[in-house]
Design a protein around this motif. Structure first.
Motif, PDB file in Angstrom:
ATOM      1  N   GLY A 228      -4.371  16.527  10.360  1.00  6.94           N
ATOM      2  CA  GLY A 228      -5.814  16.730  10.389  1.00  6.94           C
ATOM      3  C   GLY A 228      -6.592  15.866   9.411  1.00  6.94           C
ATOM      4  N   LEU A 229      -5.890  15.140   8.559  1.00  6.54           N
ATOM      5  CA  LEU A 229      -6.563  14.298   7.568  1.00  6.54           C
ATOM      6  C   LEU A 229      -6.270  12.812   7.771  1.00  6.54           C
ATOM      7  N   GLY A 230      -5.382  12.480   8.655  1.00  9.13           N
ATOM      8  CA  GLY A 230      -5.036  11.087   8.872  1.00  9.13           C
ATOM      9  C   GLY A 230      -4.299  10.514   7.679  1.00  9.13           C
ATOM     10  N   LEU A 231      -4.478   9.228   7.444  1.00  8.04           N
ATOM     11  CA  LEU A 231      -3.861   8.545   6.310  1.00  8.04           C
ATOM     12  C   LEU A 231      -4.907   8.350   5.215  1.00  8.04           C
TER      13      LEU A 231
ATOM     14  N   GLY B 255      -6.683   3.818  -4.913  1.00  9.36           N
ATOM     15  CA  GLY B 255      -7.218   4.106  -3.599  1.00  9.36           C
ATOM     16  C   GLY B 255      -8.152   5.295  -3.673  1.00  9.36           C
TER      17      GLY B 255
ATOM     18  N   LEU C  47      -5.413   6.516   1.385  1.00  5.39           N
ATOM     19  CA  LEU C  47      -4.842   5.517   0.492  1.00  5.39           C
ATOM     20  C   LEU C  47      -4.716   6.064  -0.928  1.00  5.39           C
TER      21      LEU C  47
ATOM     22  N   PHE D 218       0.838  -1.202   0.000  1.00  2.65           N
ATOM     23  CA  PHE D 218       0.000   0.000   0.000  1.00  2.65           C
ATOM     24  C   PHE D 218       0.870   1.248   0.000  1.00  2.65           C
TER      25      PHE D 218
ATOM     26  N   TYR E 267       0.219   5.271   1.180  1.00  7.06           N
ATOM     27  CA  TYR E 267      -0.642   6.270   1.794  1.00  7.06           C
ATOM     28  C   TYR E 267       0.079   7.611   1.812  1.00  7.06           C
TER      29      TYR E 267
ATOM     30  N   GLN F 291       0.047  11.013   4.410  1.00  2.00           N
ATOM     31  CA  GLN F 291      -0.384  11.428   5.742  1.00  2.00           C
ATOM     32  C   GLN F 291      -0.266  12.933   5.850  1.00  2.00           C
TER      33      GLN F 291
ATOM     34  N   PHE G  93      -3.033   0.597  -3.958  1.00  6.30           N
ATOM     35  CA  PHE G  93      -2.490  -0.624  -3.393  1.00  6.30           C
ATOM     36  C   PHE G  93      -2.326  -1.678  -4.473  1.00  6.30           C
TER      37      PHE G  93
ATOM     38  N   PHE H  27       3.968  -1.073   8.551  1.00  3.98           N
ATOM     39  CA  PHE H  27       4.296   0.197   7.928  1.00  3.98           C
ATOM     40  C   PHE H  27       5.795   0.473   7.931  1.00  3.98           C
ATOM     41  N   GLY H  28       6.240   1.170   6.881  1.00  5.92           N
ATOM     42  CA  GLY H  28       7.571   1.722   6.864  1.00  5.92           C
ATOM     43  C   GLY H  28       7.623   3.023   7.646  1.00  5.92           C
ATOM     44  N   PRO H  29       8.828   3.610   7.807  1.00  2.35           N
ATOM     45  CA  PRO H  29       8.986   4.820   8.613  1.00  2.35           C
ATOM     46  C   PRO H  29       8.507   6.088   7.929  1.00  2.35           C
TER      47      PRO H  29
ATOM     48  N   LEU I 207       3.663   7.103   3.353  1.00  2.00           N
ATOM     49  CA  LEU I 207       3.875   5.866   4.101  1.00  2.00           C
ATOM     50  C   LEU I 207       3.565   4.666   3.219  1.00  2.00           C
TER      51      LEU I 207
ATOM     52  N   GLN J  32      -1.503  -4.609   8.859  1.00  2.00           N
ATOM     53  CA  GLN J  32      -0.628  -3.913   7.926  1.00  2.00           C
ATOM     54  C   GLN J  32       0.642  -3.500   8.667  1.00  2.00           C
TER      55      GLN J  32
END
Lengths: 114, 116
Positions: free
Chosen positions: B40-43, B58, B45, B33, B35, B37, B48, B107-109, B90, B105
């Motif tokens: 205020g909007l989160g993650l 996404g 997509l 996947f 994403y 980030q 994928f 996640f990478g850094p 991400l 899931q």
């Protein structure tokens, strides 16, 4: 459309105090729900998830969450916060229709006071 | 130990440049996947992939494309970078069925991209 709302953008608690982070979702059927944590400079890590069964779910690092269908909520709790818990927390719901996708909330940043 | 790595932690590019973000996972996961980030909007997509050479859009695919030539590697491409693509990106991977969210899931850094 499905959505996840985390009403609190920032929360500050004192070390040793209890914590509750709120999460509300909109979804017709029984949702798959998740809480992830993102420590500074790190990727997200899964804390816990709920699919079915017992509505109180235990996770890693001493966290738990309770699924309440009547309130469309999945709040995250910890009885005693440690300074290392300072991070950003994300609630997520699996998108409907078996898409394999997650819908994330806006995130809550937790600050821990010494 | 499970690992998702991203090629850069920080990247600065100019408007109009072609940008490649690379992600590698060592867990033999079928699903990967991308994403973005934003505060205020989160993650959200972007794309994928559930298998080599397979991809699904996404929620915000506009301005992006992806490539998955090998199972372990998933690339995000900004064909012509714009300032509104400045964000944290991400990558994540997941085992299991393509259209099931049951498994975790990983996640990478993240890569913080700035487009000037």
């Amino acid at each position: 459309a499905q959505s996840v709302t985390q009403p609190d953008i920032h929360i500050t608690v004192s070390e040793g105090a209890s914590l509750e982070l709120r999460c509300n979702y909109s979804y017709g059927a029984t949702p798959y729900l998740f809480w992830y944590v993102q420590s500074p400079g790190q990727g997200l890590q899964l804390l816990l998830k709920y699919f079915s069964g017992d509505t109180l779910v235990q996770g890693i690092k001493g966290f738990e969450a309770e699924f309440k269908r009547s309130q469309s909520s999945f709040n995250l709790r910890k009885p005693s916060v440690h300074w290392s818990d300072a991070a950003e927390y994300f609630c997520a719901v699996a998108a409907s229709g078996n898409t394999g996708k997650l819908i994330f909330g806006q995130g809550t940043t937790l600050q821990v006071k010494p | 130990d499970v690992k998702v790595t991203q090629s850069s932690r920080y990247l600065v590019k100019r408007t109009g440049e072609k940008v490649f973000l690379e992600c590698v996972q060592d867990m033999d996961h079928e699903n990967m996947f991308w994403y973005r980030q934003d505060p205020g909007l989160g993650l959200r997509l972007i794309y994928f992939s559930y298998d080599v050479k397979m991809k699904e859009k996404g929620d915000i695919p506009e301005g992006y494309s992806v490539s998955r030539e090998k199972k372990e590697r998933f690339s995000l491409i900004l064909e012509s970078a714009s300032t509104n693509q400045t964000s944290m990106y991400l990558c994540a991977s997941r085992d299991g069925l393509a259209f099931s969210s049951y498994n975790e899931q990983f996640f990478g850094p993240g890569t913080r991209l700035t487009v000037l």
